[in-house]
Design a protein around this motif. Structure first.
Motif, PDB file in Angstrom:
ATOM      1  N   MET A  57       1.171  -1.445  -0.223  1.00 50.81           N
ATOM      2  CA  MET A  57      -0.135  -0.235  -0.168  1.00 50.81           C
ATOM      3  C   MET A  57       0.977   1.462   0.091  1.00 50.81           C
ATOM      4  N   GLN A  59       2.133   4.796  -2.766  1.00 54.42           N
ATOM      5  CA  GLN A  59       2.057   5.539  -3.393  1.00 54.42           C
ATOM      6  C   GLN A  59       3.116   4.694  -4.489  1.00 54.42           C
ATOM      7  N   MET A  63       0.134   0.388  -4.943  1.00 53.80           N
ATOM      8  CA  MET A  63      -1.821   1.007  -4.634  1.00 53.80           C
ATOM      9  C   MET A  63      -2.165   0.369  -6.583  1.00 53.80           C
ATOM     10  N   CYS A  82      -3.914  -6.107   2.622  1.00 49.91           N
ATOM     11  CA  CYS A  82      -3.455  -4.621   2.474  1.00 49.91           C
ATOM     12  C   CYS A  82      -2.371  -4.969   3.607  1.00 49.91           C
ATOM     13  N   THR A  90       0.345   7.407   6.193  1.00 47.32           N
ATOM     14  CA  THR A  90      -0.114   7.956   4.947  1.00 47.32           C
ATOM     15  C   THR A  90      -0.087   9.588   5.467  1.00 47.32           C
ATOM     16  N   TRP A  93       0.696  11.926   3.389  1.00 44.47           N
ATOM     17  CA  TRP A  93       0.679  12.014   2.278  1.00 44.47           C
ATOM     18  C   TRP A  93      -0.129  13.031   1.670  1.00 44.47           C
ATOM     19  N   TRP A  97      -3.752  11.343  -2.269  1.00 44.53           N
ATOM     20  CA  TRP A  97      -3.087   9.889  -1.749  1.00 44.53           C
ATOM     21  C   TRP A  97      -3.943   9.155  -1.120  1.00 44.53           C
ATOM     22  N   ARG A  98      -4.062   9.845  -0.444  1.00 43.88           N
ATOM     23  CA  ARG A  98      -4.941   9.603   1.343  1.00 43.88           C
ATOM     24  C   ARG A  98      -5.923   9.614   0.850  1.00 43.88           C
ATOM     25  N   TYR A 101      -5.899   5.972  -0.933  1.00 43.93           N
ATOM     26  CA  TYR A 101      -5.723   4.313   0.255  1.00 43.93           C
ATOM     27  C   TYR A 101      -6.979   4.488   0.670  1.00 43.93           C
TER      28      TYR A 101
END
Length: 185
Positions: A57, A59, A63, A82, A90, A93, A97-98, A101
């Motif tokens: 998980m 970036q 992902m 995961c 995160t 991040w 991106w969060r 995710y």
């Protein structure tokens, strides 16, 4: 910690967006080719009995792989696992991106935290956990660069040292469609 049957479990390792072509932009030509090859490899692994697919998980490639597993989950009856290095992975991040995710984690079948709080060894511990519980590694690793000391490089070497086969998709976007060797299921 939760363990998996290696005979039916595959994990992913790969570079962050900055080390992928086009900065890892999801809909660039190169990443679309990588996604298609990833899809083929997941389907091929499934045809060989793999049903658990573990993503760290991070970036980038991790992902992308998680997204591809989820796209195939219902049709193939496979599960996204995961493997998260810490609860605060995160924290630094971007919101974009969060959000991605969170969507992937919410849709996963199993979530494993390898540590509670982040330490300097969190990622290495997560990577070894994934390899120790897998019978196959699908990677996107640039072996020709200075990435030997990267987390992806260390994970690939750890898998090879422990006899876990590694399929490396690096440079698949540089091969013409006529030259591409694809394992059709």
């Amino acid at each position: 910690m939760f363990s998996f049957d290696k005979n039916v479990t595959c994990c992913f390792t790969g570079h962050r967006p900055s080390k992928l072509p086009c900065g890892g932009r999801r809909y660039s030509r190169e990443i679309e080719v990588l996604y298609r090859m990833l899809n083929y490899e997941i389907r091929y692994a499934h045809s060989k009995g793999f049903v658990n697919f573990v993503s760290g998980m991070a970036q980038g490639f991790d992902m992308l792989a998680a997204e591809c597993v989820l796209q195939n989950a219902k049709e193939l009856g496979i599960r996204l696992v995961c493997a998260i290095p810490s609860i605060n992975q995160t924290d630094k991040w971007t919101e974009q991106w969060r959000k991605k995710y969170d969507e992937l984690v919410d849709d996963s079948s199993i979530i494993v935290y390898t540590e509670y709080e982040y330490t300097k060894n969190s990622y290495m511990k997560r990577n070894r956990y994934m390899v120790d519980n897998s019978g196959l590694v699908i990677a996107c690793y640039n072996q020709s660069s200075a990435d030997y000391r990267s987390g992806t490089g260390a994970t690939v070497r750890y898998a090879e040292k422990n006899g876990v086969p590694v399929v490396n998709l690096w440079n698949c976007w540089e091969v013409s469609p006529d030259e591409r060797i694809v394992r059709f299921v």
